[in-house]
Write a protein that holds these residues in place. Structure first.
Motif, PDB file in Angstrom:
ATOM      1  N   SER A   1     -48.026  86.063  83.229  1.00  0.00           N
ATOM      2  CA  SER A   1     -48.951  86.315  84.442  1.00  0.00           C
ATOM      3  C   SER A   1     -50.001  85.558  84.569  1.00  0.00           C
ATOM      4  CB  SER A   1     -49.734  87.848  83.550  1.00  0.00           C
ATOM      5  OG  SER A   1     -50.227  87.516  82.530  1.00  0.00           O
ATOM      6  N   VAL A   2     -50.078  84.898  85.468  1.00  0.00           N
ATOM      7  CA  VAL A   2     -51.159  83.998  86.077  1.00  0.00           C
ATOM      8  C   VAL A   2     -51.978  84.521  87.149  1.00  0.00           C
ATOM      9  CG1 VAL A   2     -51.299  81.524  87.104  1.00  0.00           C
ATOM     10  CG2 VAL A   2     -49.338  82.212  85.438  1.00  0.00           C
TER      11      VAL A   2
ATOM     12  N   GLN B   1     -64.217  74.594  87.927  1.00  0.00           N
ATOM     13  CA  GLN B   1     -65.420  75.386  87.217  1.00  0.00           C
ATOM     14  C   GLN B   1     -66.074  74.374  86.258  1.00  0.00           C
ATOM     15  OE1 GLN B   1     -66.769  78.118  88.085  1.00  0.00           O
ATOM     16  NE2 GLN B   1     -65.316  78.286  89.536  1.00  0.00           N
ATOM     17  N   LYS B   2     -65.258  73.599  85.306  1.00  0.00           N
ATOM     18  CA  LYS B   2     -65.925  72.686  84.534  1.00  0.00           C
ATOM     19  C   LYS B   2     -66.671  71.469  85.231  1.00  0.00           C
ATOM     20  CE  LYS B   2     -62.734  73.212  80.580  1.00  0.00           C
ATOM     21  NZ  LYS B   2     -61.631  72.758  80.007  1.00  0.00           N
TER      22      LYS B   2
ATOM     23  N   LYS C   1     -52.320  75.943  90.104  1.00  0.00           N
ATOM     24  CA  LYS C   1     -53.678  76.782  90.524  1.00  0.00           C
ATOM     25  C   LYS C   1     -54.707  77.283  89.310  1.00  0.00           C
ATOM     26  CE  LYS C   1     -51.804  78.003  94.927  1.00  0.00           C
ATOM     27  NZ  LYS C   1     -51.599  79.221  95.997  1.00  0.00           N
ATOM     28  N   LYS C   2     -54.099  77.808  88.589  1.00  0.00           N
ATOM     29  CA  LYS C   2     -55.207  78.030  87.376  1.00  0.00           C
ATOM     30  C   LYS C   2     -55.712  77.199  86.733  1.00  0.00           C
ATOM     31  CE  LYS C   2     -54.911  80.899  83.129  1.00  0.00           C
ATOM     32  NZ  LYS C   2     -53.974  81.617  82.232  1.00  0.00           N
ATOM     33  N   THR C   3     -54.825  75.819  86.442  1.00  0.00           N
ATOM     34  CA  THR C   3     -55.357  74.726  86.006  1.00  0.00           C
ATOM     35  C   THR C   3     -56.500  74.181  86.990  1.00  0.00           C
ATOM     36  OG1 THR C   3     -53.240  74.038  84.649  1.00  0.00           O
ATOM     37  CG2 THR C   3     -55.020  72.300  85.187  1.00  0.00           C
TER      38      THR C   3
ATOM     39  N   ALA D   1     -59.318  63.383  91.794  1.00  0.00           N
ATOM     40  CA  ALA D   1     -59.320  63.287  90.249  1.00  0.00           C
ATOM     41  C   ALA D   1     -58.851  64.564  89.502  1.00  0.00           C
ATOM     42  CB  ALA D   1     -60.668  63.002  89.766  1.00  0.00           C
ATOM     43  N   LEU D   2     -59.043  65.866  90.419  1.00  0.00           N
ATOM     44  CA  LEU D   2     -58.802  67.001  89.752  1.00  0.00           C
ATOM     45  C   LEU D   2     -57.314  67.206  89.903  1.00  0.00           C
ATOM     46  CD1 LEU D   2     -61.123  69.712  91.005  1.00  0.00           C
ATOM     47  CD2 LEU D   2     -61.162  68.678  88.488  1.00  0.00           C
TER      48      LEU D   2
END
Length: 193
Positions: A111-112, A183-184, A175-177, A130-131
């Motif tokens: 579940s992502v 956010q960071k 996408k989750k990463t 960079a992301l």
């Protein structure tokens, strides 16, 4: 310096006819664009240079298959898209051959969650690249192919020779990463302001 040739159709026609000045103009004019396309997949400078040059070899070899239209705006857009697709496929082929680049994992459709990521004006292009470059290799490639190049999961699976379900899972993980990294990054920008 090469004299500026204004019409892409005459440049393409010249390239097909073997005119070296037309080939040089096309190479110089589109080099930066195709390098940016390849950079989405590869960040090693020497590999990047090789990929762009390999892409141009393929472009010149298959240029007679490209359909020239009378509308210069449509022609420019369609040529850029055609050349970008050749470049992205060249990069994908390179990555597929380099067995050390991809670390294929055993995947389950865990579940992502799929929260949307919204880009703000606080991030610039370098921050976004960079992301993307911080993603694991397989996630980066699949994210680029699906979200940027517009490939379907079926096309990605076939191209990378992976199961269809793996493409979906890698995209979800990417996408989750990216959400976490985003956010960071935003929080660090907010604290710096």
């Amino acid at each position: 310096m090469i004299k500026q040739i204004k019409r892409l159709d005459s440049v393409i026609t010249g390239c097909i006819a073997g005119d070296e000045k037309c080939k040089e103009w096309l190479y110089r004019y589109y080099y930066g664009y195709l390098k940016a396309v390849a950079r989405r997949y590869i960040d090693n400078a020497s590999d990047l240079e090789e990929l762009v040059n390999d892409s141009f070899v393929k472009i010149f070899k298959h240029l007679n298959r490209f359909g020239i239209t009378d509308d210069p705006i449509v022609l420019s857009r369609s040529f850029k898209g055609w050349a970008a697709k050749i470049t992205s496929r060249t990069a994908i082929d390179f990555l597929r051959v380099d067995k050390n680049y991809f670390r294929v994992e055993e995947l389950t459709d865990d579940s992502v969650d799929a929260e949307p990521v919204s880009i703000t004006d606080k991030m610039n292009v370098q921050d976004i690249l960079a992301l993307l470059n911080s993603l694991p290799a397989m996630q980066k490639v699949i994210f680029n192919m699906y979200e940027i190049e517009g490939y379907s999961h079926e096309e990605i699976a076939e191209s990378l020779q992976i199961p269809y379900a793996n493409s979906r899972v890698y995209l979800a993980r990417a996408k989750k990463t990216l959400r976490t990294l985003y956010q960071k990054n935003i929080n660090s920008i907010s604290y710096a302001s």
